[in-house]
Design a protein around this motif. Structure first.
Motif, PDB file in Angstrom:
ATOM      1  N   ARG A   9     -26.497  13.398 -72.636  1.00 60.46           N
ATOM      2  CA  ARG A   9     -26.210  14.320 -73.800  1.00 60.46           C
ATOM      3  C   ARG A   9     -24.665  15.081 -73.400  1.00 60.46           C
ATOM      4  NH1 ARG A   9     -29.532  18.172 -76.868  1.00 60.46           N
ATOM      5  NH2 ARG A   9     -31.201  16.609 -76.437  1.00 60.46           N
ATOM      6  N   VAL A  10     -24.457  15.438 -72.145  1.00 57.03           N
ATOM      7  CA  VAL A  10     -23.089  16.110 -72.230  1.00 57.03           C
ATOM      8  C   VAL A  10     -21.987  15.134 -71.724  1.00 57.03           C
ATOM      9  CG1 VAL A  10     -24.190  18.122 -71.122  1.00 57.03           C
ATOM     10  CG2 VAL A  10     -23.521  16.332 -69.496  1.00 57.03           C
ATOM     11  N   GLY A  11     -22.392  13.828 -71.725  1.00 59.60           N
ATOM     12  CA  GLY A  11     -21.228  12.843 -71.699  1.00 59.60           C
ATOM     13  C   GLY A  11     -21.023  12.045 -70.559  1.00 59.60           C
ATOM     14  N   TYR A  12     -22.309  12.135 -69.627  1.00 60.38           N
ATOM     15  CA  TYR A  12     -22.121  11.070 -68.784  1.00 60.38           C
ATOM     16  C   TYR A  12     -22.891   9.887 -69.004  1.00 60.38           C
ATOM     17  CZ  TYR A  12     -20.828  14.461 -64.914  1.00 60.38           C
ATOM     18  OH  TYR A  12     -19.794  15.476 -64.291  1.00 60.38           O
ATOM     19  N   GLU A  13     -22.281   8.689 -68.326  1.00 56.83           N
ATOM     20  CA  GLU A  13     -22.934   7.342 -68.596  1.00 56.83           C
ATOM     21  C   GLU A  13     -23.814   7.126 -67.514  1.00 56.83           C
ATOM     22  OE1 GLU A  13     -19.801   4.551 -70.034  1.00 56.83           O
ATOM     23  OE2 GLU A  13     -19.323   5.580 -71.831  1.00 56.83           O
TER      24      GLU A  13
END
Length: 306
Positions: free
Chosen positions: A267-271
């Motif tokens: 959700r916060v941008g980590y893949e």
């Protein structure tokens, strides 16, 4: 420290439970803690914080700032910090007030008082510098703060008298040790405001990848100048700043929205879940689930911003 004693008695009457209490006066909050707190990671917005009882430390990057009733804290841009009340007890609780700084009022006051916006310091230095500082609490400043807080006991007077007391507080700050930094808040093309535009962009887009060139364009600076001044202001690089925001938001989602670690990281941008867990542990000292379990069992009170 007569003013601090009176403020402590007044705040003690007004707030009888732990936590951050918003008041009837816009931008003013009162804070109480009856025991030392866990370290709290959050973004500290521009504000004046005055402790009247107890002691606290705030960490920005690798630097630790200690303050108590003899010294006030000023923050002039949004900064990811770690705050912790380190001196408090049931008999002598930590008591503090936070007044958020309104840049519109600050700018109007600067114009009205004919402050030279180009004179950022005695030497005319205009470079952005650290935007969190601790300074001695002058009696004149405490007098104005005391008059503001007293109004909470006479609510009918707040609408007329609170703006006057707030203006005096800002005036005292503008003529104190943080004068140069506060003036830059209200100066559109100061280095601080340019960095602040970059900070605002990162806060709005913390979950998205970005290039330093695109961010520099947003701030109307060269990439090298942005990197230099951003680190001077925040004690971290733009990418480190974004990482702090991502991890703090992920922690909030796991703790408050009951998301699992992988979902919060995504959700916060980590893949990569493994990268998220590794960086989370590096910042908070434990993997996500263990960290959140510890927080819940400790029932840590958010004392940031004071």
């Amino acid at each position: 420290m007569r003013q601090a004693d009176e403020l402590a008695a007044l705040i003690g009457r007004l707030v009888t439970s732990d936590g951050v209490h918003e008041t009837a006066i816009p931008r003013l909050a009162l804070i109480r803690a009856c025991q030392p707190t866990e370290p709290v990671h959050a973004v500290h917005e521009p504000a004046l914080c005055i402790i009247v009882q107890g002691r606290k430390q705030v960490m920005l990057g690798e630097r630790i700032y200690l303050y108590d009733r003899t010294r006030y804290l000023v923050v002039s841009v949004d900064l990811p910090v770690v705050g912790q009340v380190i001196e408090a007890s049931a008999e002598v609780p930590y008591l503090c007030l936070r007044l958020d700084i309104d840049p519109v009022q600050l700018g109007a006051l600067m114009l009205e008082s004919k402050t030279d916006s180009n004179k950022q310091s005695e030497g005319g230095h205009t470079d952005a510098g650290p935007c969190l500082a601790v300074n001695p609490a002058a009696p004149e400043l405490l007098d104005a703060v005391l008059r503001l807080v007293r109004l909470l006991e006479t609510p009918r007077d707040i609408s007329v008298l609170a703006p006057l007391a707030e203006r005096e507080i800002l005036y005292r700050l503008m003529n104190g040790e943080q004068a140069a930094r506060l003036r830059q808040i209200a100066t559109a093309e100061s280095k601080l405001q340019q960095v602040n535009r970059a900070i605002g962009w990162i806060r709005r887009n913390y979950d998205k990848a970005f290039s330093i060139e695109a961010l520099a364009s947003e701030a109307s600076m060269s990439p090298s100048a942005l990197h230099q001044h951003f680190k001077a202001v925040t004690a971290m690089s733009p990418l480190q700043y974004q990482k702090q925001l991502r991890l703090q938001e992920a922690r909030r989602l796991i703790l408050g929205a009951a998301l699992d670690a992988a979902s919060a990281g995504f959700r916060v941008g980590y893949e990569s879940p493994s990268q998220f867990s590794r960086e989370y542990r590096r910042l908070f000292g434990a993997p996500p689930l263990r960290d959140v379990a510890r927080l819940r069992s400790a029932r840590a009170v958010d004392m940031l911003g004071a």
